[in-house]
Structures are given as C-alpha cells and as structure tokens.
Design a protein around this motif. Structure first.
Motif, PDB file in Angstrom:
ATOM      1  N   PHE A   1       0.858  -1.179   0.000  1.00  0.00           N
ATOM      2  CA  PHE A   1       0.000   0.000   0.000  1.00  0.00           C
ATOM      3  C   PHE A   1       0.891   1.223   0.000  1.00  0.00           C
ATOM      4  O   PHE A   1       1.800   1.321   0.825  1.00  0.00           O
ATOM      5  N   GLY A   2       0.619   2.156  -0.885  1.00  0.00           N
ATOM      6  CA  GLY A   2       1.409   3.385  -0.936  1.00  0.00           C
ATOM      7  C   GLY A   2       2.881   3.080  -1.156  1.00  0.00           C
ATOM      8  O   GLY A   2       3.258   2.429  -2.123  1.00  0.00           O
ATOM      9  N   ALA A   3       3.720   3.525  -0.235  1.00  0.00           N
ATOM     10  CA  ALA A   3       5.167   3.320  -0.360  1.00  0.00           C
ATOM     11  C   ALA A   3       5.652   2.077   0.388  1.00  0.00           C
ATOM     12  O   ALA A   3       6.850   1.821   0.440  1.00  0.00           O
ATOM     13  N   VAL A   4       4.762   1.303   0.945  1.00  0.00           N
ATOM     14  CA  VAL A   4       5.151   0.100   1.694  1.00  0.00           C
ATOM     15  C   VAL A   4       5.497  -1.010   0.714  1.00  0.00           C
ATOM     16  O   VAL A   4       4.649  -1.468  -0.060  1.00  0.00           O
ATOM     17  N   ARG A   5       6.764  -1.395   0.750  1.00  0.00           N
ATOM     18  CA  ARG A   5       7.263  -2.451  -0.132  1.00  0.00           C
ATOM     19  C   ARG A   5       7.940  -3.539   0.689  1.00  0.00           C
ATOM     20  O   ARG A   5       8.556  -3.254   1.719  1.00  0.00           O
ATOM     21  N   LEU A   6       7.832  -4.753   0.192  1.00  0.00           N
ATOM     22  CA  LEU A   6       8.507  -5.867   0.843  1.00  0.00           C
ATOM     23  C   LEU A   6       9.891  -6.042   0.234  1.00  0.00           C
ATOM     24  O   LEU A   6      10.067  -5.812  -0.964  1.00  0.00           O
ATOM     25  N   PRO A   7      10.863  -6.482   1.016  1.00  0.00           N
ATOM     26  CA  PRO A   7      12.211  -6.703   0.465  1.00  0.00           C
ATOM     27  C   PRO A   7      12.218  -7.936  -0.445  1.00  0.00           C
ATOM     28  O   PRO A   7      11.385  -8.833  -0.285  1.00  0.00           O
ATOM     29  N   PRO A   8      13.145  -7.991  -1.399  1.00  0.00           N
ATOM     30  CA  PRO A   8      13.233  -9.182  -2.248  1.00  0.00           C
ATOM     31  C   PRO A   8      13.666 -10.403  -1.432  1.00  0.00           C
ATOM     32  O   PRO A   8      14.457 -10.278  -0.500  1.00  0.00           O
ATOM     33  N   ILE A   9      13.128 -11.576  -1.792  1.00  0.00           N
ATOM     34  CA  ILE A   9      13.491 -12.806  -1.070  1.00  0.00           C
ATOM     35  C   ILE A   9      14.100 -13.853  -1.998  1.00  0.00           C
ATOM     36  O   ILE A   9      14.336 -14.986  -1.581  1.00  0.00           O
ATOM     37  N   ALA A  10      14.332 -13.475  -3.259  1.00  0.00           N
ATOM     38  CA  ALA A  10      14.954 -14.398  -4.220  1.00  0.00           C
ATOM     39  C   ALA A  10      15.899 -13.601  -5.102  1.00  0.00           C
ATOM     40  O   ALA A  10      15.685 -12.403  -5.321  1.00  0.00           O
ATOM     41  N   PRO A  11      16.944 -14.250  -5.616  1.00  0.00           N
ATOM     42  CA  PRO A  11      17.867 -13.532  -6.490  1.00  0.00           C
ATOM     43  C   PRO A  11      17.196 -13.177  -7.821  1.00  0.00           C
ATOM     44  O   PRO A  11      16.345 -13.921  -8.310  1.00  0.00           O
ATOM     45  N   GLN A  12      17.594 -12.055  -8.364  1.00  0.00           N
ATOM     46  CA  GLN A  12      17.030 -11.639  -9.656  1.00  0.00           C
ATOM     47  C   GLN A  12      17.651 -12.510 -10.739  1.00  0.00           C
ATOM     48  O   GLN A  12      18.852 -12.492 -10.960  1.00  0.00           O
ATOM     49  N   SER A  13      16.809 -13.320 -11.385  1.00  0.00           N
ATOM     50  CA  SER A  13      17.285 -14.274 -12.383  1.00  0.00           C
ATOM     51  C   SER A  13      16.118 -14.731 -13.250  1.00  0.00           C
ATOM     52  O   SER A  13      15.056 -15.083 -12.728  1.00  0.00           O
ATOM     53  N   THR A  14      16.339 -14.757 -14.555  1.00  0.00           N
ATOM     54  CA  THR A  14      15.295 -15.212 -15.482  1.00  0.00           C
ATOM     55  C   THR A  14      14.985 -16.692 -15.259  1.00  0.00           C
ATOM     56  O   THR A  14      13.822 -17.096 -15.288  1.00  0.00           O
ATOM     57  N   ALA A  15      16.014 -17.502 -15.018  1.00  0.00           N
ATOM     58  CA  ALA A  15      15.811 -18.939 -14.805  1.00  0.00           C
ATOM     59  C   ALA A  15      15.030 -19.192 -13.527  1.00  0.00           C
ATOM     60  O   ALA A  15      14.100 -20.013 -13.503  1.00  0.00           O
ATOM     61  N   VAL A  16      15.390 -18.494 -12.457  1.00  0.00           N
ATOM     62  CA  VAL A  16      14.672 -18.650 -11.184  1.00  0.00           C
ATOM     63  C   VAL A  16      13.236 -18.180 -11.356  1.00  0.00           C
ATOM     64  O   VAL A  16      12.294 -18.838 -10.889  1.00  0.00           O
TER      65      VAL A  16
END
Length: 190
Positions: free
Chosen positions: A108-123
């Motif tokens: 909501f608004g500016a509330v964001r969750l942190p990433p929990i997986a590496p950025q990867s096309t395969a993943v």
C-alpha cells in the motif's frame, strides 16, 4: 470464536484470490488492477495463515463428530494440513517470483517488501510455473475440502459444519446404524 472468525475470513480471502487468479489468466482487460489486489491479498493470506497456525498449535480444534469414520477423519486432517501448507507456501512463491523478476512487492502506498529471491530469469521461470501449478493444487484441495463438508452436512447430517459455524445447530446423537441421527430425531439446542 477467534478460530471460527479466522476460518471464514481466510475462506473468503482464498475464494477471492482464486477468482482473481482465474480472471487474471483469462482476461488482460483489468490485469494491473487485479494484480494490485492480488499482491497485498496474498501477503494478507500469508499473515493470516501464520497467525492461524500459531493459534492452532496452542488451541485444540473442535472434535470431529463421533460418527465420523476413521478414513474420513484422516482425509479431513490431511486436507487441513495440505491447505495450511499451500496457503503458506503459495504467497511466498509469489513474493519470490516477483523478487526474481526484479519487481518490488508494493503493498500500500510506499510500503514495499524486500526481495526474497535472487534476480534471475531462470529462477523466475521455475517460480512462476510453480506458482501456477500450486494454484491449481490449492483450488483442488479447497474444492475437496468444501465437498467433504457438504457431504457430511447434507448427506450424513452429522454436524461437521458445527465445528466452524457461528451458529449452533442441533447436537449429533448416535443412530442405531452408527451414523448420525436424522435432523428430526436430534434434540434441539437451547
């Protein structure tokens, strides 16, 4: 009362999520609006299932009717734990899918969750496919759970719905055949 409230709120959220998921796949017309609902609703389901499971660990669930067959009891237990597992894993996989795509999970608004997986096309590819497959499995388990409750409520009339209903139906009395007595033979509750 708390467990019953959590049960019905989660049932409504899961139904909404299943409908949103189907509409998202079937139509691109309102995709972004549905996605804006889908993400926070998934996280809300994750929070609710954690709270509900914690409550379940500290509070015994209502007993099954004495007329319930041991196989039915086992099926009910397995479906409940499978639902808990899927409702816990599915939002995490959705969150990880977005993380692997480099898309922040904005609640909501500016509330964001942190990433929990590496950025990867395969993943991303594996997680996205897993999210879809588990959504179908969740739908099947949800429908099986609902069918079991309906069968016990409508056909066997053994009071299984009383375990999670806000209202009190008649208590189950044992019929000579070992099945629940018909509704007319049950004693009314005050």
């Amino acid at each position: 009362m708390f467990a019953r409230l959590m049960h019905w709120v989660m049932a409504a959220m899961v139904l909404a999520m299943l409908f949103i998921g189907v509409i998202m796949v079937a139509s691109l017309a309102n995709y972004h609006l549905l996605l804006a609902i889908h993400r926070p609703l998934g996280i809300a389901i994750l929070v609710f299932v954690i709270v509900r499971f914690g409550y379940r660990l500290t509070h015994r669930p209502p007993k099954h009717p004495p007329t319930m067959h041991p196989v039915d009891h086992l099926a009910a237990m397995v479906s409940e734990y499978l639902l808990y597992t899927l409702l816990f894993v599915q939002p995490l996989i959705g969150w990880a899918t977005l993380s692997s795509a480099g898309v922040p999970v904005q609640l909501f608004g500016a509330v964001r969750l942190p990433p929990i997986a590496p950025q990867s096309t395969a993943v991303y590819s594996v997680l996205r496919e897993s999210h879809v497959v588990l959504a179908y499995l969740l739908f099947l388990v949800f429908v099986a759970h609902l069918c079991g409750v309906l069968f016990h409520t409508v056909v066997l009339r053994d009071g299984i719905l009383d375990r999670m209903a806000f209202w009190r139906m008649s208590p189950v009395t044992s019929a000579p055949s070992g099945r629940a007595a018909p509704a007319a033979e049950r004693t009314p509750t005050p």
